[in-house]
Design a protein around this motif. Structure first.
Motif, PDB file in Angstrom:
ATOM      1  N   ASN A   1      -5.547 111.968-106.113  1.00  0.00           N
ATOM      2  CA  ASN A   1      -5.833 112.394-107.755  1.00  0.00           C
ATOM      3  C   ASN A   1      -7.408 113.083-107.459  1.00  0.00           C
ATOM      4  O   ASN A   1      -8.103 113.183-106.313  1.00  0.00           O
ATOM      5  N   LYS A   2      -7.940 113.196-108.487  1.00  0.00           N
ATOM      6  CA  LYS A   2      -9.321 113.990-108.614  1.00  0.00           C
ATOM      7  C   LYS A   2     -10.229 113.201-108.094  1.00  0.00           C
ATOM      8  O   LYS A   2     -11.432 113.530-107.651  1.00  0.00           O
ATOM      9  N   GLU A   3     -10.245 111.753-108.145  1.00  0.00           N
ATOM     10  CA  GLU A   3     -11.343 110.837-107.797  1.00  0.00           C
ATOM     11  C   GLU A   3     -11.177 110.617-106.327  1.00  0.00           C
ATOM     12  O   GLU A   3     -12.182 110.293-105.647  1.00  0.00           O
ATOM     13  N   GLY A   4     -10.104 110.908-105.653  1.00  0.00           N
ATOM     14  CA  GLY A   4     -10.073 110.940-104.172  1.00  0.00           C
ATOM     15  C   GLY A   4      -9.186 109.885-103.799  1.00  0.00           C
ATOM     16  O   GLY A   4      -8.732 109.665-102.505  1.00  0.00           O
ATOM     17  N   GLY A   5      -8.518 109.084-104.744  1.00  0.00           N
ATOM     18  CA  GLY A   5      -7.446 108.224-104.285  1.00  0.00           C
ATOM     19  C   GLY A   5      -6.049 108.730-104.392  1.00  0.00           C
ATOM     20  O   GLY A   5      -5.805 109.685-105.094  1.00  0.00           O
ATOM     21  N   TRP A   6      -4.954 107.719-103.949  1.00  0.00           N
ATOM     22  CA  TRP A   6      -3.954 108.449-103.821  1.00  0.00           C
ATOM     23  C   TRP A   6      -3.095 107.888-105.043  1.00  0.00           C
ATOM     24  O   TRP A   6      -3.072 106.411-104.795  1.00  0.00           O
ATOM     25  N   ILE A   7      -2.179 108.482-105.755  1.00  0.00           N
ATOM     26  CA  ILE A   7      -1.002 107.656-106.839  1.00  0.00           C
ATOM     27  C   ILE A   7      -0.333 107.172-105.781  1.00  0.00           C
ATOM     28  O   ILE A   7       0.469 107.609-105.075  1.00  0.00           O
ATOM     29  N   THR A   8       0.556 106.069-106.624  1.00  0.00           N
ATOM     30  CA  THR A   8       1.375 105.086-105.772  1.00  0.00           C
ATOM     31  C   THR A   8       2.661 105.624-105.877  1.00  0.00           C
ATOM     32  O   THR A   8       3.450 105.448-104.924  1.00  0.00           O
ATOM     33  N   ASP A   9       3.210 106.613-106.880  1.00  0.00           N
ATOM     34  CA  ASP A   9       4.587 106.802-106.855  1.00  0.00           C
ATOM     35  C   ASP A   9       4.687 108.277-107.352  1.00  0.00           C
ATOM     36  O   ASP A   9       3.704 108.972-107.961  1.00  0.00           O
ATOM     37  N   TYR A  10       5.909 108.813-107.228  1.00  0.00           N
ATOM     38  CA  TYR A  10       6.293 110.013-107.950  1.00  0.00           C
ATOM     39  C   TYR A  10       7.792 110.097-108.112  1.00  0.00           C
ATOM     40  O   TYR A  10       8.438 109.356-107.509  1.00  0.00           O
ATOM     41  N   ASP A  11       8.009 111.091-109.058  1.00  0.00           N
ATOM     42  CA  ASP A  11       9.611 110.984-109.318  1.00  0.00           C
ATOM     43  C   ASP A  11      10.275 112.486-108.608  1.00  0.00           C
ATOM     44  O   ASP A  11       9.747 112.928-107.820  1.00  0.00           O
ATOM     45  N   ALA A  12      11.517 112.614-109.049  1.00  0.00           N
ATOM     46  CA  ALA A  12      12.252 113.408-108.498  1.00  0.00           C
ATOM     47  C   ALA A  12      12.011 115.018-108.598  1.00  0.00           C
ATOM     48  O   ALA A  12      11.959 115.802-108.054  1.00  0.00           O
ATOM     49  N   ALA A  13      11.017 115.201-109.801  1.00  0.00           N
ATOM     50  CA  ALA A  13      10.342 116.249-110.303  1.00  0.00           C
ATOM     51  C   ALA A  13       9.003 116.391-109.581  1.00  0.00           C
ATOM     52  O   ALA A  13       8.412 117.381-109.858  1.00  0.00           O
ATOM     53  N   LEU A  14       8.844 115.510-108.567  1.00  0.00           N
ATOM     54  CA  LEU A  14       7.622 115.410-107.741  1.00  0.00           C
ATOM     55  C   LEU A  14       6.477 115.290-108.783  1.00  0.00           C
ATOM     56  O   LEU A  14       5.317 115.567-108.235  1.00  0.00           O
ATOM     57  N   LYS A  15       6.489 114.670-109.941  1.00  0.00           N
ATOM     58  CA  LYS A  15       5.384 114.261-110.799  1.00  0.00           C
ATOM     59  C   LYS A  15       4.625 112.969-110.437  1.00  0.00           C
ATOM     60  O   LYS A  15       5.387 112.044-110.344  1.00  0.00           O
ATOM     61  N   PRO A  16       3.495 112.987-110.078  1.00  0.00           N
ATOM     62  CA  PRO A  16       2.881 111.723-109.591  1.00  0.00           C
ATOM     63  C   PRO A  16       2.897 110.792-110.739  1.00  0.00           C
ATOM     64  O   PRO A  16       2.615 111.073-111.991  1.00  0.00           O
ATOM     65  N   LEU A  17       3.159 109.518-110.368  1.00  0.00           N
ATOM     66  CA  LEU A  17       2.951 108.517-111.350  1.00  0.00           C
ATOM     67  C   LEU A  17       2.614 107.344-110.770  1.00  0.00           C
ATOM     68  O   LEU A  17       2.592 106.874-109.883  1.00  0.00           O
ATOM     69  N   GLY A  18       1.933 106.514-111.927  1.00  0.00           N
ATOM     70  CA  GLY A  18       1.142 105.215-111.406  1.00  0.00           C
ATOM     71  C   GLY A  18      -0.466 105.543-111.374  1.00  0.00           C
ATOM     72  O   GLY A  18      -0.720 106.432-111.995  1.00  0.00           O
ATOM     73  N   LEU A  19      -0.879 104.698-110.795  1.00  0.00           N
ATOM     74  CA  LEU A  19      -2.492 104.767-110.530  1.00  0.00           C
ATOM     75  C   LEU A  19      -2.804 104.849-109.052  1.00  0.00           C
ATOM     76  O   LEU A  19      -2.088 104.647-108.104  1.00  0.00           O
ATOM     77  N   ALA A  20      -3.931 105.093-108.803  1.00  0.00           N
ATOM     78  CA  ALA A  20      -4.571 105.179-107.418  1.00  0.00           C
ATOM     79  C   ALA A  20      -5.192 104.069-106.910  1.00  0.00           C
ATOM     80  O   ALA A  20      -5.909 103.463-107.717  1.00  0.00           O
ATOM     81  N   ASN A  21      -4.440 103.314-106.034  1.00  0.00           N
ATOM     82  CA  ASN A  21      -4.956 101.911-105.464  1.00  0.00           C
ATOM     83  C   ASN A  21      -5.284 102.039-104.278  1.00  0.00           C
ATOM     84  O   ASN A  21      -5.240 102.864-103.490  1.00  0.00           O
ATOM     85  N   VAL A  22      -5.791 100.789-103.710  1.00  0.00           N
ATOM     86  CA  VAL A  22      -6.489 100.719-102.657  1.00  0.00           C
ATOM     87  C   VAL A  22      -5.477 100.749-101.514  1.00  0.00           C
ATOM     88  O   VAL A  22      -5.698 101.403-100.332  1.00  0.00           O
TER      89      VAL A  22
END
Length: 253
Positions: free
Chosen positions: A218-239
């Motif tokens: 994401n824009k902060e530099g963290g990685w989003i936890t999940d994504y769907d079949a349409a490749l849309k990122p879902l969830g939050l960026a966690n440690v």
């Protein structure tokens, strides 16, 4: 700990995959994201920005490893916190660094509260003695097994890796969890690349997996936890997800 997408949804639309050449910049941004989460009071990182839960394992164990090269000061403080709370191992995630004395067979785990202070809760994962029998249905465990086996049984390691590779459907690693929840887990992409590096393999889909992983920062530099079949990122960026992504993308092991 890894969050599942139903906890929160990103408003991002799927974007074109970035080039693998952007990995170095992504790793640098990821390190800054992690350092920015550091809680000077607890000397730990929260599960995600704004969370009041702090996981010793896997989150802070991984964060100490990842930050050691760029922020050794924070790494030392985190490691000292693990010692202070009485948890210096969990028995599973340490496989990635060959620090789990009894890595296999996989065993069930429990999530335990360690202490609550000032409205903040420190938790950790503890591995039990109950053996996990269906672990080959899960891509993450297959990849961890490949790493664990890489120094003692290269044939078994390659077999575990190939089983995980067979789960790749062009979008992600579609294991039992993905099929049940219709969500792809970002951290499994990272584990795939980590295992490939450990086994010194260059699988045909490595570039695509790498690009998919880069696209989930994401824009902060963290990685989003999940994504769907349409490749849309879902969830939050966690440690945890961010640490594994950095380990997968940075040069060397």
């Amino acid at each position: 700990m890894v969050l599942f997408a139903w906890l929160a949804a990103s408003t991002w639309a799927a974007e074109p995959l970035p080039s693998a050449g952007s990995a170095k910049a992504a790793v640098e941004r990821g390190g800054k994201f992690l350092a920015g989460l550091f809680d000077a009071e607890l000397k730990l990182l929260p599960e995600y920005r704004g969370s009041r839960t702090y996981w010793l394992f896997h989150d802070n164990y991984l964060a100490a490893k990842v930050l050691n090269s760029t922020r050794p000061d924070l790494s030392r403080l985190i490691r000292a916190s693990l010692v202070r709370h009485g948890f210096t191992n969990s028995g599973k995630i340490e496989i990635l660094f060959h620090e789990a004395p009894h890595a296999l067979p996989f065993r069930a785990y429990l999530l335990a509260n360690v202490v609550t202070t000032g409205g903040k809760t420190v938790r950790t994962e503890i591995v039990t003695e109950k053996v996990t029998k269906d672990w080959e249905n899960y891509a993450d465990l297959l990849l961890l097994a490949a790493v664990a086996q890489s120094r003692s049984d290269k044939t078994a390691a390659r077999r575990s890796f190939d089983q995980a590779t067979a789960m790749w459907d062009g979008k992600g690693l579609a294991d039992q969890v993905t099929k049940k929840h219709q969500l792809y887990a970002t951290y499994k992409l990272a584990l795939y690349l980590i295992a490939a590096k450990e086994l010194r393999l260059s699988p045909e889909n490595a570039a695509e997996v790498r690009a998919r992983l880069l696209a989930l920062q994401n824009k902060e530099g963290g990685w989003i936890t999940d994504y769907d079949a349409a490749l849309k990122p879902l969830g939050l960026a966690n440690v945890e997800t961010s640490c594994l992504a950095i380990l997968a993308l940075r040069e060397g092991k």
